[in-house]
Write a protein that holds these residues in place. Structure first.
Motif, PDB file in Angstrom:
ATOM      1  N   GLY A   2      20.976  11.158  -2.929  1.00 24.77           N
ATOM      2  CA  GLY A   2      22.357  10.447  -2.665  1.00 24.77           C
ATOM      3  C   GLY A   2      22.236   9.734  -1.245  1.00 24.77           C
ATOM      4  O   GLY A   2      20.902   9.563  -0.734  1.00 24.77           O
ATOM      5  N   VAL A   3      23.327   9.563  -0.552  1.00 23.32           N
ATOM      6  CA  VAL A   3      23.151   8.860   0.585  1.00 23.32           C
ATOM      7  C   VAL A   3      23.262   9.963   1.781  1.00 23.32           C
ATOM      8  O   VAL A   3      23.835  10.916   1.958  1.00 23.32           O
ATOM      9  CB  VAL A   3      24.548   7.998   0.754  1.00 23.32           C
TER      10      VAL A   3
ATOM     11  N   SER B 139      22.342   4.932  -1.425  1.00 23.36           N
ATOM     12  CA  SER B 139      21.713   6.180  -2.036  1.00 23.36           C
ATOM     13  C   SER B 139      20.070   6.183  -1.865  1.00 23.36           C
ATOM     14  O   SER B 139      19.747   4.842  -2.382  1.00 23.36           O
ATOM     15  CB  SER B 139      22.270   6.702  -3.130  1.00 23.36           C
ATOM     16  N   GLU B 140      19.333   7.092  -2.042  1.00 29.07           N
ATOM     17  CA  GLU B 140      18.085   6.771  -2.367  1.00 29.07           C
ATOM     18  C   GLU B 140      17.636   6.373  -3.654  1.00 29.07           C
ATOM     19  O   GLU B 140      16.843   5.728  -3.666  1.00 29.07           O
ATOM     20  CB  GLU B 140      17.360   8.391  -1.979  1.00 29.07           C
TER      21      GLU B 140
ATOM     22  N   ALA C 285      22.729  10.087  -7.790  1.00 21.58           N
ATOM     23  CA  ALA C 285      23.007   9.454  -6.458  1.00 21.58           C
ATOM     24  C   ALA C 285      24.125  10.248  -5.599  1.00 21.58           C
ATOM     25  O   ALA C 285      24.520   9.820  -4.761  1.00 21.58           O
ATOM     26  CB  ALA C 285      23.590   8.002  -6.460  1.00 21.58           C
ATOM     27  N   SER C 286      24.582  11.393  -6.031  1.00 17.82           N
ATOM     28  CA  SER C 286      25.377  12.377  -5.384  1.00 17.82           C
ATOM     29  C   SER C 286      24.994  13.320  -4.513  1.00 17.82           C
ATOM     30  O   SER C 286      25.645  14.161  -3.812  1.00 17.82           O
ATOM     31  CB  SER C 286      26.592  12.742  -6.308  1.00 17.82           C
TER      32      SER C 286
ATOM     33  N   LYS D 130      22.343  15.707  -1.934  1.00 16.22           N
ATOM     34  CA  LYS D 130      21.555  15.803  -0.501  1.00 16.22           C
ATOM     35  C   LYS D 130      20.478  16.348  -0.223  1.00 16.22           C
ATOM     36  O   LYS D 130      19.752  16.032   0.719  1.00 16.22           O
ATOM     37  CB  LYS D 130      22.850  16.192   0.492  1.00 16.22           C
TER      38      LYS D 130
END
Length: 210
Positions: free
Chosen positions: A81-82, A89-90, A113-114, A116
């Motif tokens: 994610g971001v 995001s990655e 993409a959510s 961490k």
């Protein structure tokens, strides 16, 4: 839990950390000996540097570019994610890199993409695979030092795993040695939390790792 993991490491005179170090090192040295036959690949992201992918993340993506035409996966999941200091995001950055290399996607590309961290990566991807009635036999794509921790967490979540390391061969140097030590620390932390949660039968804690 971090305090308990440190306390356990100290109480065992460092043996707990050394044990995990040996396991991480063993996977890093031997993981390329296994043939990859799995059709679903999970590519772990890495924190971006001013919106750009770093060297280790690039290695993981380059391995996909090189190996996918030969091994022909059906599904590739870019995970991440971001993270702090970035606005994309990655997973999105990884997708942009693949497309920038004029890489012909011969597989379904999914962005997770959510999340961490590594554990969240795996839990979110498991939910996706189960929702789409795909099996949990997967190939983990990451740097060699990272693969053992990924596998431990994945197997605890019900995955059956294979490895595709970013590096073709293992090289022990100052940076890889430090990476192994850090992975051993994280693994000891993870196992401490897992064991304590099970002993206490604390469902809230167990839900975080299952």
């Amino acid at each position: 839990m971090l305090f308990l993991s440190i306390l356990w490491g100290v109480a065992t005179l460092g043996f707990a950390w050394f044990f995990q170090y040996r396991r991480v090192l063993g996977t890093a040295q031997s993981c390329f000996e296994q043939p990859v036959i799995t059709s679903s690949w999970l590519v772990f992201g890495k924190q971006l540097q001013q919106e750009q992918i770093g060297e280790e993340y690039r290695q993981r993506l380059d391995r996909v570019i090189e190996s996918a035409p030969l091994l022909q996966p059906q599904l590739v999941v870019l995970q991440g994610g971001v993270t702090q200091g970035n606005t994309i995001s990655e997973a999105e950055a990884g997708q942009a890199y693949l497309l920038s290399q004029a890489f012909n996607l011969s597989f379904n590309l999914i962005l997770e993409a959510s999340s961490k961290n590594t554990l969240e990566n795996l839990k979110q991807t498991r939910d996706y695979l189960q929702a789409h009635q795909r099996g949990l036999k997967v190939c983990l794509v990451s740097n060699r030092y990272h693969l053992h921790r990924c596998a431990v967490m994945a197997e605890n979540l019900g995955f059956d795993v294979e490895f595709l390391p970013a590096e073709k061969r293992w090289e022990l140097n100052c940076q890889s040695f430090l990476n192994l030590l850090l992975e051993a620390f994280f693994l000891n932390w993870y196992w401490t939390g897992r064991v304590v949660s099970q002993l206490l039968k604390n469902q809230r804690m167990l839900d975080k790792i299952q």
